[in-house]
Design an enzyme around this catalytic site. Structure first.
Site, mmCIF file in Angstrom:
data_model
loop_
_atom_site.group_PDB
_atom_site.id
_atom_site.type_symbol
_atom_site.label_atom_id
_atom_site.label_comp_id
_atom_site.label_asym_id
_atom_site.label_seq_id
_atom_site.Cartn_x
_atom_site.Cartn_y
_atom_site.Cartn_z
ATOM 1 C CD GLU A 39 57.703 -113.014 68.550
ATOM 2 O OE1 GLU A 39 56.550 -112.597 68.658
ATOM 3 O OE2 GLU A 39 58.190 -113.415 67.484
ATOM 4 C CG ASN A 40 60.503 -116.516 69.067
ATOM 5 O OD1 ASN A 40 61.227 -115.682 68.526
ATOM 6 N ND2 ASN A 40 59.307 -116.814 68.589
ATOM 7 C CG HIS A 68 55.519 -116.418 67.609
ATOM 8 N ND1 HIS A 68 54.696 -117.414 67.128
ATOM 9 C CD2 HIS A 68 56.525 -116.282 66.701
ATOM 10 C CE1 HIS A 68 55.186 -117.870 65.982
ATOM 11 N NE2 HIS A 68 56.285 -117.193 65.699
ATOM 12 C CG HIS A 151 58.647 -108.729 66.125
ATOM 13 N ND1 HIS A 151 59.728 -109.338 66.727
ATOM 14 C CD2 HIS A 151 57.852 -109.743 65.690
ATOM 15 C CE1 HIS A 151 59.588 -110.647 66.671
ATOM 16 N NE2 HIS A 151 58.469 -110.920 66.038
ATOM 17 C CG HIS A 176 59.840 -111.537 62.703
ATOM 18 N ND1 HIS A 176 59.040 -112.436 63.396
ATOM 19 C CD2 HIS A 176 59.572 -111.735 61.381
ATOM 20 C CE1 HIS A 176 58.311 -113.118 62.526
ATOM 21 N NE2 HIS A 176 58.616 -112.728 61.302
ATOM 22 C CG HIS A 178 64.967 -115.920 65.104
ATOM 23 N ND1 HIS A 178 64.609 -117.123 65.689
ATOM 24 C CD2 HIS A 178 64.056 -115.019 65.552
ATOM 25 C CE1 HIS A 178 63.541 -116.956 66.443
ATOM 26 N NE2 HIS A 178 63.191 -115.681 66.382
#
Length: 272
Positions: A39-40, A68, A151, A176, A178
């Site tokens: 998602e990033n 995201h 997430h 989520h 990181h």
């Protein structure tokens, strides 16, 4: 069977380390199925159709996401036609796309992937606990190996989901934040669990953002345009061993992969 589940792919650095190292990991460790949270992927915020296809071509079998997923407007029309890119299942039914995917390994073993999002400090969504119960009913007789990406921000919510699903799914992994956690475990009833897979991206940063920009935000409180960092890229996640028939996890191993093969200084996480 052996599964690689990779943490949040963040920006160009994350995409590049994944593209260069995932094929080597698959070959070296005889990986049968690959899942990654993406998602990033588009400079830290969302993913585009083009990047989705690029990442799938690297050898990913299914991609998960989170809050995201809607950041790039062009993804809205793409999601319904690409079942291998998931959005959280507990978004409203009217949201485009899918939150559940059933694929298979090269040997024909079915593998189900469920994408959930937490509710603590996260955007509004449905309660993931009854939603996952409904998903498991739909999967009865279709797949013994079931992987869940939760997430979420709160470690307690992720841990609760792991305990709730223990014995009913192969693995529950968190994404989520990181930051790779050191709590990988096989739960009492046979489910593999880790609170966060970590980030596939640049570690000379503040969770993937250029350090100077993140510090400016914290020190001034003023709006700052974030850009993703580029230095010290790593591919992070876990490798799971699972029984094809029962779906029980047999082992779970944290990994961090650097392009130069050096030691990242991540405790006892394995450097491949």
């Amino acid at each position: 069977m052996r599964i690689a589940f990779l943490g949040d792919v963040n920006g160009r650095a994350g995409r590049h380390v994944l593209a260069s190292q995932l094929p080597r990991l698959v070959a070296a460790r005889s990986i049968d199925f690959v899942v990654a949270n993406v998602e990033n992927a588009a400079d830290g915020f969302g993913i585009t159709p083009e990047l989705s296809e690029e990442l799938l071509a690297c050898g990913i079998d299914c991609m998960t996401s989170g809050n995201h997923i809607w950041d790039k407007v062009e993804i809205v029309d793409y999601l319904p036609g690409q079942p291998r890119l998931l959005r959280p299942l507990n978004y409203p039914d009217r949201a485009p796309g899918h939150g559940l995917y059933v694929g298979e390994t090269a040997a024909g073993v079915p593998v189900a992937v469920i994408n959930l999002m937490g509710r603590v400090f996260m955007p509004p969504c449905e309660n993931p606990f009854p939603i996952v119960d409904q998903a498991l009913k739909r999967l009865e007789g279709k797949a013994a190996v079931i992987l869940v990406d939760i997430h979420a921000e709160a470690t307690s919510e992720k841990t609760a989901m792991g305990r709730y699903l223990d014995g009913r799914v192969t693995a529950v992994v968190g994404t989520h934040t990181h930051v790779q956690t050191a709590d990988e475990i096989i739960l009492p009833r046979g489910t593999g669990y880790i609170t966060d897979l970590g980030m596939t991206g640049a570690y000379d940063s503040v969770i993937g953002i250029e350090t100077e920009l993140a510090l400016k935000k914290f020190l001034t409180g003023m709006p700052v345009r974030f850009t993703t960092a580029k230095r010290d890229p790593r591919m992070c996640g876990v490798i799971l061993e699972a029984d094809d028939t029962s779906g029980r996890a047999l082992s779970i191993e944290r990994i961090q992969v650097r392009p130069d093969g050096g030691t990242p200084g991540a405790g006892d996480a394995r450097t491949v």
